[in-house]
Design an enzyme around this catalytic site. Structure first.
Site, PDB file in Angstrom:
ATOM      1  N   LYS A  22       0.846  -1.209   0.000  1.00  0.00           N
ATOM      2  CA  LYS A  22       0.000   0.000   0.000  1.00  0.00           C
ATOM      3  C   LYS A  22       0.875   1.250   0.000  1.00  0.00           C
ATOM      4  O   LYS A  22       0.645   2.184  -0.758  1.00  0.00           O
ATOM      5  CB  LYS A  22      -0.892   0.014   1.242  1.00  0.00           C
ATOM      6  CG  LYS A  22      -1.561   1.359   1.514  1.00  0.00           C
ATOM      7  CD  LYS A  22      -2.434   1.366   2.744  1.00  0.00           C
ATOM      8  CE  LYS A  22      -1.684   1.683   3.980  1.00  0.00           C
ATOM      9  NZ  LYS A  22      -1.398   3.119   4.174  1.00  0.00           N
ATOM     10  N   ASN A  23       1.924   1.241   0.822  1.00  0.00           N
ATOM     11  CA  ASN A  23       2.723   2.462   0.990  1.00  0.00           C
ATOM     12  C   ASN A  23       3.743   2.662  -0.119  1.00  0.00           C
ATOM     13  O   ASN A  23       4.492   3.622  -0.122  1.00  0.00           O
ATOM     14  CB  ASN A  23       3.392   2.466   2.367  1.00  0.00           C
ATOM     15  CG  ASN A  23       2.339   2.597   3.453  1.00  0.00           C
ATOM     16  OD1 ASN A  23       1.180   2.907   3.180  1.00  0.00           O
ATOM     17  ND2 ASN A  23       2.727   2.315   4.686  1.00  0.00           N
ATOM     18  N   CYS A 116      -5.130  12.527  11.392  1.00  0.00           N
ATOM     19  CA  CYS A 116      -5.955  11.314  11.341  1.00  0.00           C
ATOM     20  C   CYS A 116      -5.921  10.733  12.749  1.00  0.00           C
ATOM     21  O   CYS A 116      -5.348  11.292  13.664  1.00  0.00           O
ATOM     22  CB  CYS A 116      -5.414  10.342  10.298  1.00  0.00           C
ATOM     23  SG  CYS A 116      -4.008   9.423  10.864  1.00  0.00           S
ATOM     24  N   ARG A 121      -0.089  14.490  12.378  1.00  0.00           N
ATOM     25  CA  ARG A 121       0.483  14.246  11.042  1.00  0.00           C
ATOM     26  C   ARG A 121       0.617  15.545  10.239  1.00  0.00           C
ATOM     27  O   ARG A 121       0.035  15.714   9.167  1.00  0.00           O
ATOM     28  CB  ARG A 121      -0.318  13.189  10.311  1.00  0.00           C
ATOM     29  CG  ARG A 121      -0.368  11.922  11.149  1.00  0.00           C
ATOM     30  CD  ARG A 121      -0.935  10.756  10.474  1.00  0.00           C
ATOM     31  NE  ARG A 121      -0.022  10.201   9.484  1.00  0.00           N
ATOM     32  CZ  ARG A 121      -0.363   9.138   8.741  1.00  0.00           C
ATOM     33  NH1 ARG A 121      -1.531   8.580   8.893  1.00  0.00           N
ATOM     34  NH2 ARG A 121       0.481   8.655   7.838  1.00  0.00           N
ATOM     35  N   ASP A 304       4.203   0.577  11.787  1.00  0.00           N
ATOM     36  CA  ASP A 304       2.996  -0.015  11.180  1.00  0.00           C
ATOM     37  C   ASP A 304       2.774  -1.463  11.593  1.00  0.00           C
ATOM     38  O   ASP A 304       1.747  -2.040  11.249  1.00  0.00           O
ATOM     39  CB  ASP A 304       3.068   0.066   9.651  1.00  0.00           C
ATOM     40  CG  ASP A 304       3.043   1.499   9.176  1.00  0.00           C
ATOM     41  OD1 ASP A 304       3.357   1.731   8.002  1.00  0.00           O
ATOM     42  OD2 ASP A 304       2.744   2.390   9.994  1.00  0.00           O
ATOM     43  N   ARG A 397      -8.946  -0.396   4.106  1.00  0.00           N
ATOM     44  CA  ARG A 397      -8.100   0.587   3.417  1.00  0.00           C
ATOM     45  C   ARG A 397      -6.757  -0.027   3.037  1.00  0.00           C
ATOM     46  O   ARG A 397      -6.112   0.392   2.080  1.00  0.00           O
ATOM     47  CB  ARG A 397      -7.839   1.789   4.346  1.00  0.00           C
ATOM     48  CG  ARG A 397      -8.903   2.840   4.389  1.00  0.00           C
ATOM     49  CD  ARG A 397      -8.365   4.058   5.111  1.00  0.00           C
ATOM     50  NE  ARG A 397      -7.011   4.331   4.687  1.00  0.00           N
ATOM     51  CZ  ARG A 397      -6.014   4.676   5.499  1.00  0.00           C
ATOM     52  NH1 ARG A 397      -6.240   4.784   6.792  1.00  0.00           N
ATOM     53  NH2 ARG A 397      -4.824   4.929   5.043  1.00  0.00           N
TER      54      ARG A 397
HETATM   55  C1  EPZ Z   1       4.060   6.942   5.938  1.00  0.00           C
HETATM   56  O1  EPZ Z   1       3.258   7.976   6.474  1.00  0.00           O
HETATM   57  C2  EPZ Z   1       3.155   5.720   5.842  1.00  0.00           C
HETATM   58  N1  EPZ Z   1       2.043   6.004   4.961  1.00  0.00           N
HETATM   59  C3  EPZ Z   1       2.638   5.361   7.240  1.00  0.00           C
HETATM   60  O2  EPZ Z   1       1.872   4.169   7.105  1.00  0.00           O
HETATM   61  C4  EPZ Z   1       3.840   5.073   8.140  1.00  0.00           C
HETATM   62  O3  EPZ Z   1       3.381   4.800   9.447  1.00  0.00           O
HETATM   63  C5  EPZ Z   1       4.764   6.291   8.158  1.00  0.00           C
HETATM   64  O4  EPZ Z   1       5.155   6.637   6.808  1.00  0.00           O
HETATM   65  C6  EPZ Z   1       6.022   6.036   8.962  1.00  0.00           C
HETATM   66  O5  EPZ Z   1       6.713   4.958   8.433  1.00  0.00           O
HETATM   67  C7  EPZ Z   1       2.232   5.962   3.617  1.00  0.00           C
HETATM   68  O6  EPZ Z   1       3.336   5.743   3.141  1.00  0.00           O
HETATM   69  C8  EPZ Z   1       1.025   6.215   2.766  1.00  0.00           C
HETATM   70  P1  EPZ Z   1       6.001  10.346   8.098  1.00  0.00           P
HETATM   71  P2  EPZ Z   1       3.826   9.492   6.504  1.00  0.00           P
HETATM   72  O7  EPZ Z   1       5.898  11.621   7.337  1.00  0.00           O
HETATM   73  O8  EPZ Z   1       4.649   9.750   5.303  1.00  0.00           O
HETATM   74  C9  EPZ Z   1       6.115  13.666  11.471  1.00  0.00           C
HETATM   75  C10 EPZ Z   1       0.091   2.728   7.551  1.00  0.00           C
HETATM   76  O9  EPZ Z   1      -0.334   2.224   8.614  1.00  0.00           O
HETATM   77  N2  EPZ Z   1       6.031  14.644  10.378  1.00  0.00           N
HETATM   78  O10 EPZ Z   1       7.219   9.510   7.951  1.00  0.00           O
HETATM   79  O11 EPZ Z   1       2.678  10.398   6.756  1.00  0.00           O
HETATM   80  C11 EPZ Z   1       4.809  12.914  11.652  1.00  0.00           C
HETATM   81  O12 EPZ Z   1       3.930  13.621  12.488  1.00  0.00           O
HETATM   82  C12 EPZ Z   1       0.484   4.180   7.509  1.00  0.00           C
HETATM   83  O13 EPZ Z   1       0.240   2.102   6.487  1.00  0.00           O
HETATM   84  C13 EPZ Z   1       6.143  16.000  10.681  1.00  0.00           C
HETATM   85  O14 EPZ Z   1       6.310  16.377  11.829  1.00  0.00           O
HETATM   86  O15 EPZ Z   1       4.735   9.438   7.793  1.00  0.00           O
HETATM   87  C14 EPZ Z   1       5.251  11.620  12.285  1.00  0.00           C
HETATM   88  O16 EPZ Z   1       5.386  11.825  13.683  1.00  0.00           O
HETATM   89  C15 EPZ Z   1       0.246   4.886   8.832  1.00  0.00           C
HETATM   90  N3  EPZ Z   1       6.064  16.907   9.670  1.00  0.00           N
HETATM   91  C16 EPZ Z   1       6.650  11.390  11.708  1.00  0.00           C
HETATM   92  O17 EPZ Z   1       7.052  12.640  11.127  1.00  0.00           O
HETATM   93  C17 EPZ Z   1       5.886  16.522   8.361  1.00  0.00           C
HETATM   94  O18 EPZ Z   1       5.837  17.393   7.472  1.00  0.00           O
HETATM   95  C18 EPZ Z   1       6.710  10.342  10.619  1.00  0.00           C
HETATM   96  O19 EPZ Z   1       5.745  10.679   9.653  1.00  0.00           O
HETATM   97  C19 EPZ Z   1       5.762  15.140   8.079  1.00  0.00           C
HETATM   98  C20 EPZ Z   1       5.847  14.220   9.097  1.00  0.00           C
END
Ligand code: EPZ
Length: 416
Positions: A22-23, A116, A121, A304, A397
């Protein structure tokens, strides 16, 4: 709202074929906007998020066909520069379209995705990075982006955000000059994105490490690609067999992607042997407590899989403390597991203590989010008696045909 009704106690046992991640498929579909041509993607998971992304691509003018697990996207013509609120509210990760769209169009509008269930996020790193590349951004309910040229720059990410890393890559592929990302996310899905883009004629190197360099190119060509297997879905079904005393053969894995999960499953007593392309997991006699589990960026144990591993630890021979370092609200499955007489105690938004019990009991529970819902299904598979799990749209999803797959592996599950 649909429910799953599960009678616990059956072994989850047999051979598993899991489709693409998915990711990975979501950023690949966003990347298909870049070549203004034909994109053929195989091994596509048939999950709700893919259908939402298809709707998004169609809403801006792409021709998209889905034939079984093969996706054909023709991005030659775009008829809109706006990502509609309905899609962004449905799937916050639609923000991944922004980087590709602003690479293609001088003016793009997308609704603020908001948070979410698992956390705020924010997208500050996405927007800060795009501004650095020359994009003028007005924030508000609608994020309004305009640019003349995209100029390659050095970008240091304060947090190795997966989505921000992907958006920077997508925005930079046709930039003037080179973009270098420092402290980039290292997840396997980013490597898959790099491979996809380079097949189109892009020049991206370093994905899978914390340094990624993108040299802007003028033109990109059509592409054909197969999505990598979903390491999280595979890990989820492996826990199902580990919990229920089954043996599971997974026909295809990428070892370096799944090792961070396997390492802990082996420590919990699972026997894992690798085959030509896959693996065979044998459940432990007794589930050993892991004492301490910390989620972290790849190649460490992935956030995850935290909820799913917690379901396994509810029946372990001791205590396990979970330290969730990535998101600030990813323990909503704990209170639901406790309805099944698990003993979980949320100490604070990042720490949860789990004391192993002898048995879980079927109960009525509610999916709080995608992976928390998966954890409840896992617990219900081993719990004594019947469980009724509601709000299963969260699970659908990210898991294709989970009811059919589990049924084929021996589960007593039906959808109501
Ligand atoms: C991706 O989300 C995945 N989703 C998530 O999978 C996964 O948990 C996550 O990466 C971490 O591995 C997809 O790829 C579609 P991040 P993403 O930006 O990109 C903070 C699942 O269950 N952050 O790496 O949104 C954020 O708050 C889903 O399949 C900021 O502060 O994750 C978080 O604490 C859930 N500012 C941390 O970074 C930003 O601009 C990691 O988030 C962006 C992120």
């Amino acid at each position: 709202m649909s429910k799953y009704i599960i009678a616990g106690g059956n072994k989850i046992h047999g051979t598993l074929n899991i489709k693409g991640a998915k990711n990975s498929i979501l950023p690949l579909m966003a990347a298909s906007l870049l070549n203004e041509s034909i994109n053929i993607i195989h091994n596509v998971p048939l999950i709700a998020d893919v259908y939402t992304m298809i709707d998004i691509l169609r809403s801006i003018g792409c021709k998209v066909e889905l034939d079984d697990h093969d996706l054909i996207i023709d991005s030659s013509i775009l008829t809109s520069n706006e990502i509609n609120e309905v899609y962004v509210k449905k799937m916050r990760s639609s923000i991944i379209v922004l980087g590709a769209m602003i690479s293609r169009l001088e003016h793009v509008k997308i609704y603020e995705p908001g948070g979410c269930a698992i956390g705020k996020r924010p997208i500050d790193l996405h927007l800060k990075s795009l501004r650095r590349l020359g994009v003028k951004i007005d924030e508000g309910e609608i994020i309004d982006c305009e640019r003349k040229d995209i100029i390659g720059k050095d970008i240091i990410l304060e947090t190795p955000s997966v989505g921000a890393t992907e958006n920077i890559i997508l925005a930079s592929v046709k930039a003037k000059g080179k973009t270098r990302i420092y402290n980039a996310a290292k997840e396997p899905e980013i490597e898959d994105l790099q491979n996809y883009l380079n097949k189109m004629g892009a020049r991206v190197i370093g994905a899978g490490t914390d340094f990624i360099e993108i040299e802007g190119v003028k033109k990109l060509d059509k592409v054909e690609h197969t999505v990598i297997p979903d390491r999280i879905a595979i890990g989820t079904y492996m826990v199902a067999s580990a919990l229920t005393g089954g043996t599971l053969e997974v026909d295809r894995i990428i070892r370096s992607h799944i090792d961070p999960i396997n390492n802990l499953l082996i420590k919990s007593g699972c026997d894992i042997n690798y085959t030509q392309e896959g693996l065979i997991l044998k459940a432990p006699q007794n589930i050993k407590s892991l004492n301490f589990v910390k989620t972290d960026i790849h190649p460490n144990f992935p956030t995850d899989m935290q909820a799913q591993l917690m379901s396994l630890m509810t029946l372990a021979d001791g205590e396990t403390v979970f330290y969730e370092t990535i998101f600030e609200n990813r323990f909503m499955h704990c209170s639901e597991l406790n309805k099944m007489r698990a003993k979980t105690e949320v100490i604070n938004p990042h720490v949860c203590r789990v004391e192993g019990v002898k048995k879980l009991y079927g109960s009525e529970t509610k999916c709080p989010d995608l992976r928390g819902g998966a954890a409840l299904i896992l617990a219900a598979l081993v719990g004594e008696g019947e469980s009724i799990i509601s709000d299963i749209h969260h699970v659908e999803r990210g898991y294709e045909d989970i009811e059919k797959i589990l049924k084929n592996l021996g589960a007593d599950i039906k959808k109501a």
